[in-house]
Design an enzyme around this catalytic site. Structure first.
Site, PDB file in Angstrom:
ATOM      1  N   ARG A 178       0.820  -1.216   0.000  1.00 15.05           N
ATOM      2  CA  ARG A 178       0.000   0.000   0.000  1.00 15.05           C
ATOM      3  C   ARG A 178       0.854   1.266   0.000  1.00 15.05           C
ATOM      4  O   ARG A 178       0.497   2.280   0.613  1.00 15.05           O
ATOM      5  CB  ARG A 178      -0.957   0.026   1.208  1.00 15.05           C
ATOM      6  CG  ARG A 178      -1.963  -1.094   1.232  1.00 15.05           C
ATOM      7  CD  ARG A 178      -2.968  -0.980   0.086  1.00 15.05           C
ATOM      8  NE  ARG A 178      -3.944  -2.040   0.168  1.00 15.05           N
ATOM      9  CZ  ARG A 178      -3.791  -3.257  -0.382  1.00 15.05           C
ATOM     10  NH1 ARG A 178      -2.697  -3.534  -1.085  1.00 15.05           N
ATOM     11  NH2 ARG A 178      -4.717  -4.162  -0.264  1.00 15.05           N
ATOM     12  N   SER A 247     -11.499  -1.086   2.528  1.00 13.88           N
ATOM     13  CA  SER A 247     -10.777  -1.244   3.806  1.00 13.88           C
ATOM     14  C   SER A 247     -10.418   0.131   4.349  1.00 13.88           C
ATOM     15  O   SER A 247      -9.727   0.895   3.672  1.00 13.88           O
ATOM     16  CB  SER A 247      -9.489  -2.023   3.596  1.00 13.88           C
ATOM     17  OG  SER A 247      -9.775  -3.250   2.982  1.00 13.88           O
ATOM     18  N   GLU A 351      -6.037   3.689   5.765  1.00 11.24           N
ATOM     19  CA  GLU A 351      -5.556   3.607   4.385  1.00 11.24           C
ATOM     20  C   GLU A 351      -6.186   4.750   3.567  1.00 11.24           C
ATOM     21  O   GLU A 351      -5.608   5.243   2.614  1.00 11.24           O
ATOM     22  CB  GLU A 351      -6.012   2.245   3.828  1.00 11.24           C
ATOM     23  CG  GLU A 351      -5.673   1.989   2.400  1.00 11.24           C
ATOM     24  CD  GLU A 351      -6.255   0.661   1.909  1.00 11.24           C
ATOM     25  OE1 GLU A 351      -6.059  -0.377   2.563  1.00 11.24           O
ATOM     26  OE2 GLU A 351      -6.936   0.692   0.868  1.00 11.24           O
TER      27      GLU A 351
HETATM   28  C1  LIG Z   1     -15.639  -1.326  -2.048  1.00 10.54           C
HETATM   29  C2  LIG Z   1     -14.169  -0.994  -2.161  1.00 10.54           C
HETATM   30  C3  LIG Z   1     -13.243  -2.009  -2.260  1.00 10.54           C
HETATM   31  C4  LIG Z   1     -11.871  -1.730  -2.358  1.00 10.54           C
HETATM   32  N1  LIG Z   1     -11.001  -2.767  -2.465  1.00 10.54           N
HETATM   33  C5  LIG Z   1      -9.676  -2.522  -2.573  1.00 10.54           C
HETATM   34  C6  LIG Z   1      -8.744  -3.611  -2.707  1.00 10.54           C
HETATM   35  O1  LIG Z   1      -9.110  -4.768  -2.744  1.00 10.54           O
HETATM   36  N2  LIG Z   1      -7.430  -3.299  -2.802  1.00 10.54           N
HETATM   37  C7  LIG Z   1      -6.972  -2.003  -2.795  1.00 10.54           C
HETATM   38  O2  LIG Z   1      -5.757  -1.797  -2.891  1.00 10.54           O
HETATM   39  N3  LIG Z   1      -7.839  -0.958  -2.673  1.00 10.54           N
HETATM   40  C8  LIG Z   1      -9.160  -1.185  -2.568  1.00 10.54           C
HETATM   41  N4  LIG Z   1     -10.047  -0.141  -2.441  1.00 10.54           N
HETATM   42  C9  LIG Z   1      -9.532   1.238  -2.425  1.00 10.54           C
HETATM   43  C10 LIG Z   1      -9.601   1.943  -3.800  1.00 10.54           C
HETATM   44  O3  LIG Z   1     -10.333   1.185  -4.713  1.00 10.54           O
HETATM   45  C11 LIG Z   1      -8.187   2.163  -4.369  1.00 10.54           C
HETATM   46  O4  LIG Z   1      -7.414   2.898  -3.474  1.00 10.54           O
HETATM   47  C12 LIG Z   1      -8.244   2.890  -5.712  1.00 10.54           C
HETATM   48  O5  LIG Z   1      -6.965   2.870  -6.321  1.00 10.54           O
HETATM   49  C13 LIG Z   1      -8.705   4.337  -5.549  1.00 10.54           C
HETATM   50  O6  LIG Z   1      -8.908   4.880  -6.840  1.00 10.54           O
HETATM   51  P1  LIG Z   1      -9.638   6.285  -7.004  1.00 10.54           P
HETATM   52  O7  LIG Z   1      -9.478   6.713  -8.412  1.00 10.54           O
HETATM   53  O8  LIG Z   1     -11.004   6.222  -6.490  1.00 10.54           O
HETATM   54  O9  LIG Z   1      -8.686   7.183  -6.067  1.00 10.54           O
HETATM   55  P2  LIG Z   1      -9.036   8.469  -5.182  1.00 10.54           P
HETATM   56  O10 LIG Z   1      -9.763   8.076  -3.950  1.00 10.54           O
HETATM   57  O11 LIG Z   1      -9.651   9.536  -6.025  1.00 10.54           O
HETATM   58  O12 LIG Z   1      -7.532   8.904  -4.793  1.00 10.54           O
HETATM   59  C14 LIG Z   1      -6.736   8.019  -4.017  1.00 10.54           C
HETATM   60  C15 LIG Z   1      -5.314   8.576  -3.944  1.00 10.54           C
HETATM   61  O13 LIG Z   1      -4.722   8.574  -5.238  1.00 10.54           O
HETATM   62  C16 LIG Z   1      -4.316   9.906  -5.617  1.00 10.54           C
HETATM   63  N5  LIG Z   1      -4.538  10.014  -7.061  1.00 10.54           N
HETATM   64  C17 LIG Z   1      -5.684   9.717  -7.743  1.00 10.54           C
HETATM   65  N6  LIG Z   1      -5.479   9.890  -9.059  1.00 10.54           N
HETATM   66  C18 LIG Z   1      -4.197  10.321  -9.206  1.00 10.54           C
HETATM   67  C19 LIG Z   1      -3.386  10.692 -10.333  1.00 10.54           C
HETATM   68  N7  LIG Z   1      -3.837  10.645 -11.585  1.00 10.54           N
HETATM   69  N8  LIG Z   1      -2.111  11.110 -10.096  1.00 10.54           N
HETATM   70  C20 LIG Z   1      -1.611  11.147  -8.825  1.00 10.54           C
HETATM   71  N9  LIG Z   1      -2.323  10.819  -7.742  1.00 10.54           N
HETATM   72  C21 LIG Z   1      -3.598  10.401  -7.937  1.00 10.54           C
HETATM   73  C22 LIG Z   1      -5.176  10.820  -4.785  1.00 10.54           C
HETATM   74  O14 LIG Z   1      -4.565  12.081  -4.627  1.00 10.54           O
HETATM   75  C23 LIG Z   1      -5.256  10.033  -3.480  1.00 10.54           C
HETATM   76  O15 LIG Z   1      -4.080  10.220  -2.746  1.00 10.54           O
HETATM   77  C24 LIG Z   1     -11.423  -0.383  -2.361  1.00 10.54           C
HETATM   78  C25 LIG Z   1     -12.369   0.654  -2.289  1.00 10.54           C
HETATM   79  C26 LIG Z   1     -13.733   0.354  -2.196  1.00 10.54           C
HETATM   80  C27 LIG Z   1     -14.727   1.476  -2.139  1.00 10.54           C
END
Ligand SMILES: Cc1cc2nc3c(=O)[nH]c(=O)nc-3n(C[C@H](O)[C@H](O)[C@H](O)COP(=O)(O)OP(=O)(O)OC[C@H]3O[C@@H](n4cnc5c(N)ncnc54)[C@H](O)[C@@H]3O)c2cc1C
Length: 378
Positions: A178, A247, A351
């Protein structure tokens, strides 16, 4: 002149912009300005977001937003938002592998399906993880024994200070559990525009993780993906039906001594011995614990307070039943952290990213303005 004005107006909005549909907790928040860069020219027209090396602060507070599935807006007001809109998926076939280049704004699960449909295997264990491709490297997303880093070849990175796009190799990204360079040295110094993957044609199903071992060894990638979807859907609440961010806490990593003491008291404590990141065959001396198990054993599964709560089936997931404000999750998370620390002397670290009008905050710095009193959870 006309052209640059056109780019500018399509690239950003100056009106109060609601972010409620841009965070999977569905909390209310809005920002006064949002940028949607989709080209290098757009990026070069952004205001100056470089960080002052002496103070560590940027001239203006900002947050880079993907799909908001790992984001908690803590206050009604958010800082300036940059939401990259780089799109497109390109697959190039080589003799023994595929190179796939993907825009940061593409949806992660759609990418997994797109690749599998075209016979490009590898991402099936990571199916159904919400969010954008651009966010995947940031916390090195992982599930079912596989992580993003396993297939990353390079990450294209727009650097605010030089106003150029650099290609960072997988090694340069310093991926760990992570974690990556994007949460460390490169934090707030730029944004991800594209990701390049390498998938070997000598594909083998990874069925090492509990739950997938029921599948036959010769299962296809599509069969593995179908099983991952079944498993995830049975365990995790769908954010569209019950808002959550997956999580909430990371699985804590403790020393071997701390683990041994805990195991004497709790012989069934789930644990995973960690390996040396440089030499995977060697143990690192650290042990990963299951945060969900600790929360469950502390009697908090299903606990509800002020419209938010700990999910009934999955104690690691905090859900928003009917609250409008992210502060309710902060109070709940602080309470969980306190109860778990009192019972196990283990610190839970979130996280999920915590965002206020001042930008991202550490969980520690956020105040618990409505602390939950002591409750007997036996
Ligand atoms: C139901 C559910 C299940 C999940 N299961 C998992 C799992 O199994 N494993 C896991 O690892 N995660 C899991 N997650 C967490 C999530 O899916 C991941 O962290 C995912 O990568 C977040 O993507 P996002 O675009 O929504 O990011 P955001 O929430 O929009 O941003 C997350 C982080 O990434 C940064 N960021 C976003 N885009 C960029 C970019 N283009 N450049 C630089 N920084 C950027 C943001 O600034 C922030 O720090 C889960 C979430 C949910 C809701």
């Amino acid at each position: 002149m006309i052209l640059s004005f056109f780019i500018l107006v399509t690239m950003h909005s100056n009106q109060d912009y609601s972010l409620q549909n841009n965070n999977s907790f569905n909390f209310k928040a809005s920002c006064s300005r949002i940028y949607f860069p989709s080209s290098l020219a757009d990026l070069q027209q952004l205001p100056d977001f470089t960080t002052d090396e002496a103070t560590g602060n940027a001239a203006e507070n900002f947050y880079i937003l993907g799909e908001g599935s790992n984001t908690l807006f803590v206050e009604a007001k958010a800082p300036i938002i940059i939401q990259p809109k780089f799109t497109g998926i390109d697959i190039s076939e080589q003799e023994d592998h595929f190179i796939v280049t993907v825009g940061a704004a593409e949806n992660w699960h759609d990418l997994v399906c797109f690749c599998l449909k075209r016979g490009v295997n590898g991402l099936e264990n990571l199916a159904l993880i919400p969010g954008s491709v651009g966010a995947a490297p940031v916390q090195n997303i992982g599930a079912y024994g596989v992580e993003f880093a396993d297939f990353c070849q390079a990450v294209q990175w727009y650097e605010f200070s030089s106003k150029t796009i650099l290609s960072l190799s997988k090694e340069a990204c310093n991926f760990a559990y992570r974690d990556s360079i994007f949460k460390q040295e490169n934090y707030n110094k730029g944004l991800i525009t594209q990701v390049t993957f390498k998938f070997s044609k000598a594909w083998q199903a990874n069925l090492s993780y509990a739950g997938l071992d029921v599948l036959a060894k010769n299962s296809t990638a599509k069969e593995v993906m179908a099983e991952v979807i079944v498993l995830r859907s049975s365990k995790l609440p769908d954010p569209k039906k019950l808002p959550n961010a997956g999580s909430f806490f990371k699985n804590p990593i403790v020393s071997h001594d701390v683990f041994t003491q805990l195991q004497q008291q709790y012989p069934n404590i789930p644990h995973y011995f960690q390996h040396n990141p440089q030499k995977q065959s060697q143990p690192s001396g650290e042990v990963k614990l299951a945060a969900g198990w600790l929360i469950d054993q502390a009697g908090l599964k299903g606990f509800r307070h002020n419209g938010v709560g700990v999910h009934q089936q999955q104690a690691l997931v905090l859900v928003n039943y009917e609250s409008e404000w992210g502060t309710d999750i902060i109070c709940l998370a602080k309470y969980i952290q306190r109860v778990v620390a009192e019972k196990f002397s283990v610190a839970l670290i979130p996280e999920v990213r915590m965002i206020t009008q001042q930008g991202e905050q550490s969980f520690l710095s956020l105040s618990d303005n409505n602390p939950i009193g002591n409750i007997n959870h036996d």
